[in-house]
Design a protein around this motif. Structure first.
Motif, short mmCIF file in Angstrom:
data_model
loop_
_atom_site.label_atom_id
_atom_site.label_comp_id
_atom_site.label_asym_id
_atom_site.label_seq_id
_atom_site.Cartn_x
_atom_site.Cartn_y
_atom_site.Cartn_z
N PRO A 268 72.46 73.97 95.16
CA PRO A 268 71.64 75.12 95.59
C PRO A 268 70.64 75.54 94.53
O PRO A 268 70.87 75.34 93.33
CB PRO A 268 72.69 76.22 95.81
N GLU A 269 69.54 76.10 94.97
CA GLU A 269 68.66 76.80 94.05
C GLU A 269 69.38 78.08 93.63
O GLU A 269 69.88 78.84 94.44
CB GLU A 269 67.33 77.15 94.73
N ILE A 270 69.46 78.31 92.31
CA ILE A 270 70.12 79.50 91.78
C ILE A 270 69.31 80.73 92.15
O ILE A 270 68.08 80.74 92.01
CB ILE A 270 70.26 79.39 90.25
N ILE A 271 69.98 81.79 92.62
CA ILE A 271 69.29 83.04 92.98
C ILE A 271 70.06 84.21 92.37
O ILE A 271 71.28 84.31 92.52
CB ILE A 271 69.20 83.23 94.50
N GLY A 272 69.36 85.09 91.68
CA GLY A 272 69.97 86.28 91.11
C GLY A 272 68.92 87.30 90.77
O GLY A 272 67.74 87.17 91.17
N THR A 273 69.30 88.32 90.04
CA THR A 273 68.37 89.36 89.61
C THR A 273 68.49 89.64 88.11
O THR A 273 67.63 90.31 87.53
CB THR A 273 68.64 90.68 90.36
N PHE A 274 69.55 89.13 87.47
CA PHE A 274 69.79 89.44 86.07
C PHE A 274 69.04 88.50 85.12
O PHE A 274 68.47 88.92 84.12
CB PHE A 274 71.30 89.35 85.77
N GLY A 275 69.04 87.21 85.44
CA GLY A 275 68.37 86.25 84.58
C GLY A 275 68.76 84.84 84.95
O GLY A 275 69.74 84.62 85.68
N ALA A 276 68.02 83.87 84.45
CA ALA A 276 68.31 82.47 84.73
C ALA A 276 67.83 81.61 83.57
O ALA A 276 66.84 81.94 82.89
CB ALA A 276 67.65 82.01 86.02
N VAL A 277 68.55 80.52 83.35
CA VAL A 277 68.18 79.52 82.35
C VAL A 277 68.32 78.15 83.00
O VAL A 277 69.33 77.87 83.65
CB VAL A 277 69.08 79.58 81.10
N ALA A 278 67.33 77.32 82.85
CA ALA A 278 67.39 75.95 83.35
C ALA A 278 66.99 75.03 82.20
O ALA A 278 65.99 75.28 81.53
CB ALA A 278 66.46 75.75 84.54
N SER A 279 67.77 74.00 81.98
CA SER A 279 67.43 73.06 80.90
C SER A 279 67.92 71.67 81.25
O SER A 279 68.60 71.46 82.26
CB SER A 279 68.04 73.52 79.57
N ASN B 255 61.42 75.04 97.81
CA ASN B 255 61.87 75.80 96.64
C ASN B 255 61.99 74.85 95.44
O ASN B 255 61.73 73.65 95.55
CB ASN B 255 63.18 76.54 96.93
N ILE B 256 62.37 75.41 94.29
CA ILE B 256 62.39 74.60 93.07
C ILE B 256 63.32 73.40 93.22
O ILE B 256 62.95 72.26 92.90
CB ILE B 256 62.81 75.46 91.86
N GLN B 257 64.53 73.63 93.71
CA GLN B 257 65.50 72.53 93.77
C GLN B 257 65.07 71.47 94.77
O GLN B 257 65.22 70.27 94.52
CB GLN B 257 66.88 73.06 94.13
N GLN B 258 64.52 71.88 95.90
CA GLN B 258 64.02 70.89 96.87
C GLN B 258 62.90 70.06 96.28
O GLN B 258 62.86 68.83 96.43
CB GLN B 258 63.52 71.61 98.12
N LYS C 242 73.55 63.60 109.14
CA LYS C 242 74.84 64.21 109.46
C LYS C 242 75.61 64.64 108.22
O LYS C 242 76.56 65.40 108.32
CB LYS C 242 75.68 63.23 110.29
N GLU C 243 75.20 64.14 107.01
CA GLU C 243 75.90 64.48 105.79
C GLU C 243 75.10 65.41 104.90
O GLU C 243 75.52 65.72 103.79
CB GLU C 243 76.23 63.20 105.01
N ALA C 244 73.95 65.86 105.38
CA ALA C 244 73.05 66.62 104.52
C ALA C 244 73.64 67.99 104.18
O ALA C 244 74.15 68.68 105.04
CB ALA C 244 71.72 66.83 105.23
N PRO C 245 73.57 68.38 102.89
CA PRO C 245 74.01 69.71 102.54
C PRO C 245 73.00 70.75 102.98
O PRO C 245 71.88 70.43 103.37
CB PRO C 245 74.08 69.65 101.00
N SER C 246 73.40 72.01 102.93
CA SER C 246 72.51 73.10 103.31
C SER C 246 71.23 73.04 102.49
O SER C 246 71.25 72.79 101.29
CB SER C 246 73.22 74.44 103.08
N MET C 247 70.11 73.26 103.12
CA MET C 247 68.78 73.27 102.50
C MET C 247 68.36 71.89 101.99
O MET C 247 67.34 71.76 101.34
CB MET C 247 68.73 74.27 101.34
N PHE C 248 69.14 70.83 102.30
CA PHE C 248 68.76 69.47 101.96
C PHE C 248 68.54 69.28 100.46
O PHE C 248 67.59 68.65 100.03
CB PHE C 248 67.50 69.06 102.72
N THR C 249 69.41 69.83 99.64
CA THR C 249 69.30 69.63 98.20
C THR C 249 70.63 69.14 97.65
O THR C 249 71.68 69.28 98.27
CB THR C 249 68.91 70.92 97.46
N THR C 250 70.59 68.54 96.47
CA THR C 250 71.80 68.08 95.82
C THR C 250 72.67 69.24 95.36
O THR C 250 73.87 69.08 95.12
CB THR C 250 71.46 67.23 94.59
#
Length: 613
Positions: A24-35, A525-528, A14-22
């Motif tokens: 969101p998975e970042i989504i874009g078209t310009f670029g991304a950095v994860a560290s 997805n990556i975040q899941q 009942k408390e789960a966020p959308s897509m069951f992740t802590t």
């Protein structure tokens, strides 16, 4: 394909966020950095926003990580990189793992100093520091920014201060007695004014001075951007940095885990003779994907062997957080890491039967050893008829002896500085499709005494050598120690798809295949895939001092159900429950066929973040 539920992530339904992740998975078209640190991610994204490419961004983020995570990496450490260049249409490995100095020999360690294993701290275990050259070679060959532009972020944080997360303070406190009584140059740097306050700002002006001098000497050469990058490399490996390192090592007797004070043997000449190498990745085709790793001078191919073994099972039919999945992955990893110990080493010095180790026939035979119950054995194979030579019994004794010493009150950490370090990771994808996966590490503030003229210390990666020249990972001058550092890249249908990785020492190539299999077989997805609870084994011989082993030990994250733990124990695993958010510091970024760039990062420890647009 199994269905992911909120409970798998650790949320009530009942408390789960959308897509069951802590998050969101970042989504874009310009670029991304994860560290592994939010500042490094933001630095990388700033570079992309200002017109830099993925290689500029990764280098700037990597140098920033040295300031914001000094207990996990430093300027005197190592950094293997896997990259994809749109311009060349190829992938390559840049080997930022420096080799053993010319004076570091088995004869010195055994005959003169009377050691049976390499120490885990101090100056004797110091290789040529490889991180700086790896970043600079990538910048020169693939980047567009100048040395000044790339180093500006790190210089700013070193000069003005970076936030000291509580874990940095905890690390400093764990070695405070050593710093105060033995490594006084480190005390001057890290204990001034009582030491950094958790979450307060802490500067390293000496390191800022070092990097500013590198910039000045690079620009004094003039000419092209590439010439200036090479001049920066010269300043580091053939100029004032190498000179200061050589003088400090020659003049300093440093307490190490042997319990004695020893001088190191790294010289300015050792540094001058070395440069980061460029190699083709080692690869494995797995369910329509090609997985890229560094060669057997790293442990990276053990991940490929794990996947090759798991390729014979119906992973998609397994619950991604069920006991079946855990059991068979653990059993595959026991076999893969046994081969790592028996056969991996610097291929410039030893013939590693990599083609056979990754071949279908070899893995079919090895897979037949994987039963329904846990194996208690340490079982390297015999690829190409080679007879493995390992001393598993001695490794078990070392683990037991250390545990007994610590249990009896022996002040191992505080007296000898045996406080292990970890690692960082950064992934970048730019709008053009360039990709970088890099895993900087070593040169931890707790690895050796700080060099006062430079503001940083040297690494201790040579602790991973055995003191037997005849072994694949046996010590020889000029040889790369077999590192645990292990970035990853994946092609999907032959096209660059994902960059990912994690800190974690031996766990790097345990957590990464778990993440990848959950994405490929279960549609996460990556975040899941990052957020799901994970696990690791300590069955094999550790790469780190004191080179111990804990047969059949498995640790599962605390968010698993008790039923899963009971099932594993019933199968014969020496399994235990860890903390609720304790397994993995994974990050990743991927580029889909529709042009979207997606990224995620580990919430554990509340430091890692993915950013993008």
């Amino acid at each position: 394909m199994s269905v992911v539920t909120p409970e798998m992530i650790g949320f009530p339904a009942k408390e789960a966020p959308s897509m069951f992740t802590t998050r969101p998975e970042i989504i874009g078209t310009f670029g991304a950095v994860a560290s592994t640190h939010w500042i490094a991610s933001q630095v990388g994204m700033s570079v992309l926003e200002r017109g830099g490419n993925a290689f500029d961004a990764a280098a700037a983020a990597g140098f920033a990580l040295q300031i914001v995570e000094p207990h996990l990496n430093g300027p005197g450490g190592d950094c293997p990189i896997i990259l994809h260049s749109v311009r060349t249409g190829t992938q390559q490995v840049i080997c930022g793992q420096g080799p053993a100095p010319s004076g570091l020999t088995v004869g010195l360690m055994r005959d003169k100093l009377g050691m049976e294993i390499m120490p885990g701290t101090g100056l004797l275990a110091t290789p040529v520091p490889g991180a700086f050259d790896a970043w600079m070679v990538m910048l020169r060959d693939h980047g567009t920014w100048s040395v000044r532009e790339v180093l500006a972020y790190a210089i700013g944080y070193a000069r003005n201060g970076a936030p000291m997360v509580p874990r940095i303070r905890a690390t400093i406190e764990s070695v405070r007695p050593l710093f105060e009584t033995e490594w006084t140059t480190s005390a001057a740097l890290w204990l001034r004014d009582g030491g950094p306050e958790p979450n307060g700002l802490y500067a390293n002006p000496t390191l800022a001075d070092t990097y500013e001098r590198v910039v000045r000497e690079a620009e004094a050469v003039g000419g092209s951007r590439e010439n200036q990058v090479d001049a920066a490399r010269d300043a580091w490996y053939r100029g004032f940095v190498a000179e200061a390192i050589g003088k400090f090592v020659a003049a300093t007797e440093a307490m190490d885990t042997s319990g004695r004070r020893n001088r190191g043997v790294l010289t300015a000449d050792d540094m001058a003779r070395w440069h980061a190498g460029i190699e083709a990745p080692t690869t494995l085709d797995y369910h329509g994907h090609t997985v890229l790793k560094c060669g057997p001078w790293s442990q990276g191919p053990a991940m490929l062997q794990t996947l090759a073994l798991m390729g014979g099972f119906d992973v998609a039919a397994m619950d991604p957080v069920g006991a079946d999945f855990i059991h068979y992955v653990l059993e595959a990893q026991k076999l893969a890491f046994a081969d790592r110990e028996a056969f991996y080493g610097d291929p410039a010095f030893t013939d590693v039967p990599m083609a056979t180790l990754l071949s279908p026939a070899y893995n079919d035979a090895r897979r037949a050893l994987m039963g329904a119950t846990a194996s208690l054995e340490f079982r390297p194979g015999q690829p190409d008829g080679l007879v493995p030579r390992t001393d598993y019994a001695a490794a078990i004794r070392r683990s037991n002896d250390l545990a007994a010493a610590m249990g009896s009150g022996e002040p191992t950490v505080s007296r000898l500085g045996a406080s292990g370090g970890d690692t960082c990771h950064v992934d970048v994808i730019d709008k053009h499709g360039n990709m970088v996966s890099a895993t900087p590490s070593a040169g931890w503030l707790q690895s050796s005494p700080a060099i006062p003229e430079l503001g940083f210390c040297l690494g201790s990666r040579c602790q991973m050598f055995w003191l037997d020249e005849t072994l694949p990972n046996g010590l020889k001058p000029g040889k790369r120690p077999r590192t645990t550092l292990s970035p990853s890249m994946v092609l999907r249908d032959g096209k660059p798809w994902m960059s990912f990785g994690t800190p974690g020492g031996e766990q790097q190539d345990q957590w990464q295949p778990i993440m990848l299999m959950r994405m490929i077989h279960h549609g996460l997805n990556i975040q899941q895939a990052i957020d799901l609870p994970s696990f690791h084994s300590e069955h094999w011989i550790s790469s780190f001092w004191p080179r111990g082993a804990k047969p059949n030990k498995a640790v599962i994250e605390g968010r698993y159900t008790q039923a899963v733990l009971d099932d594993l124990i019933a199968r014969g695993h020496a399994a235990e429950m860890g903390g609720e958010w304790s397994e993995g510091r994974l990050t990743g970024a991927r580029r889909e066929a529709d042009g979207t760039i997606r990224a995620g990062a580990n919430p554990r420890g509340m430091q890692g973040y993915a950013v993008g647009r």
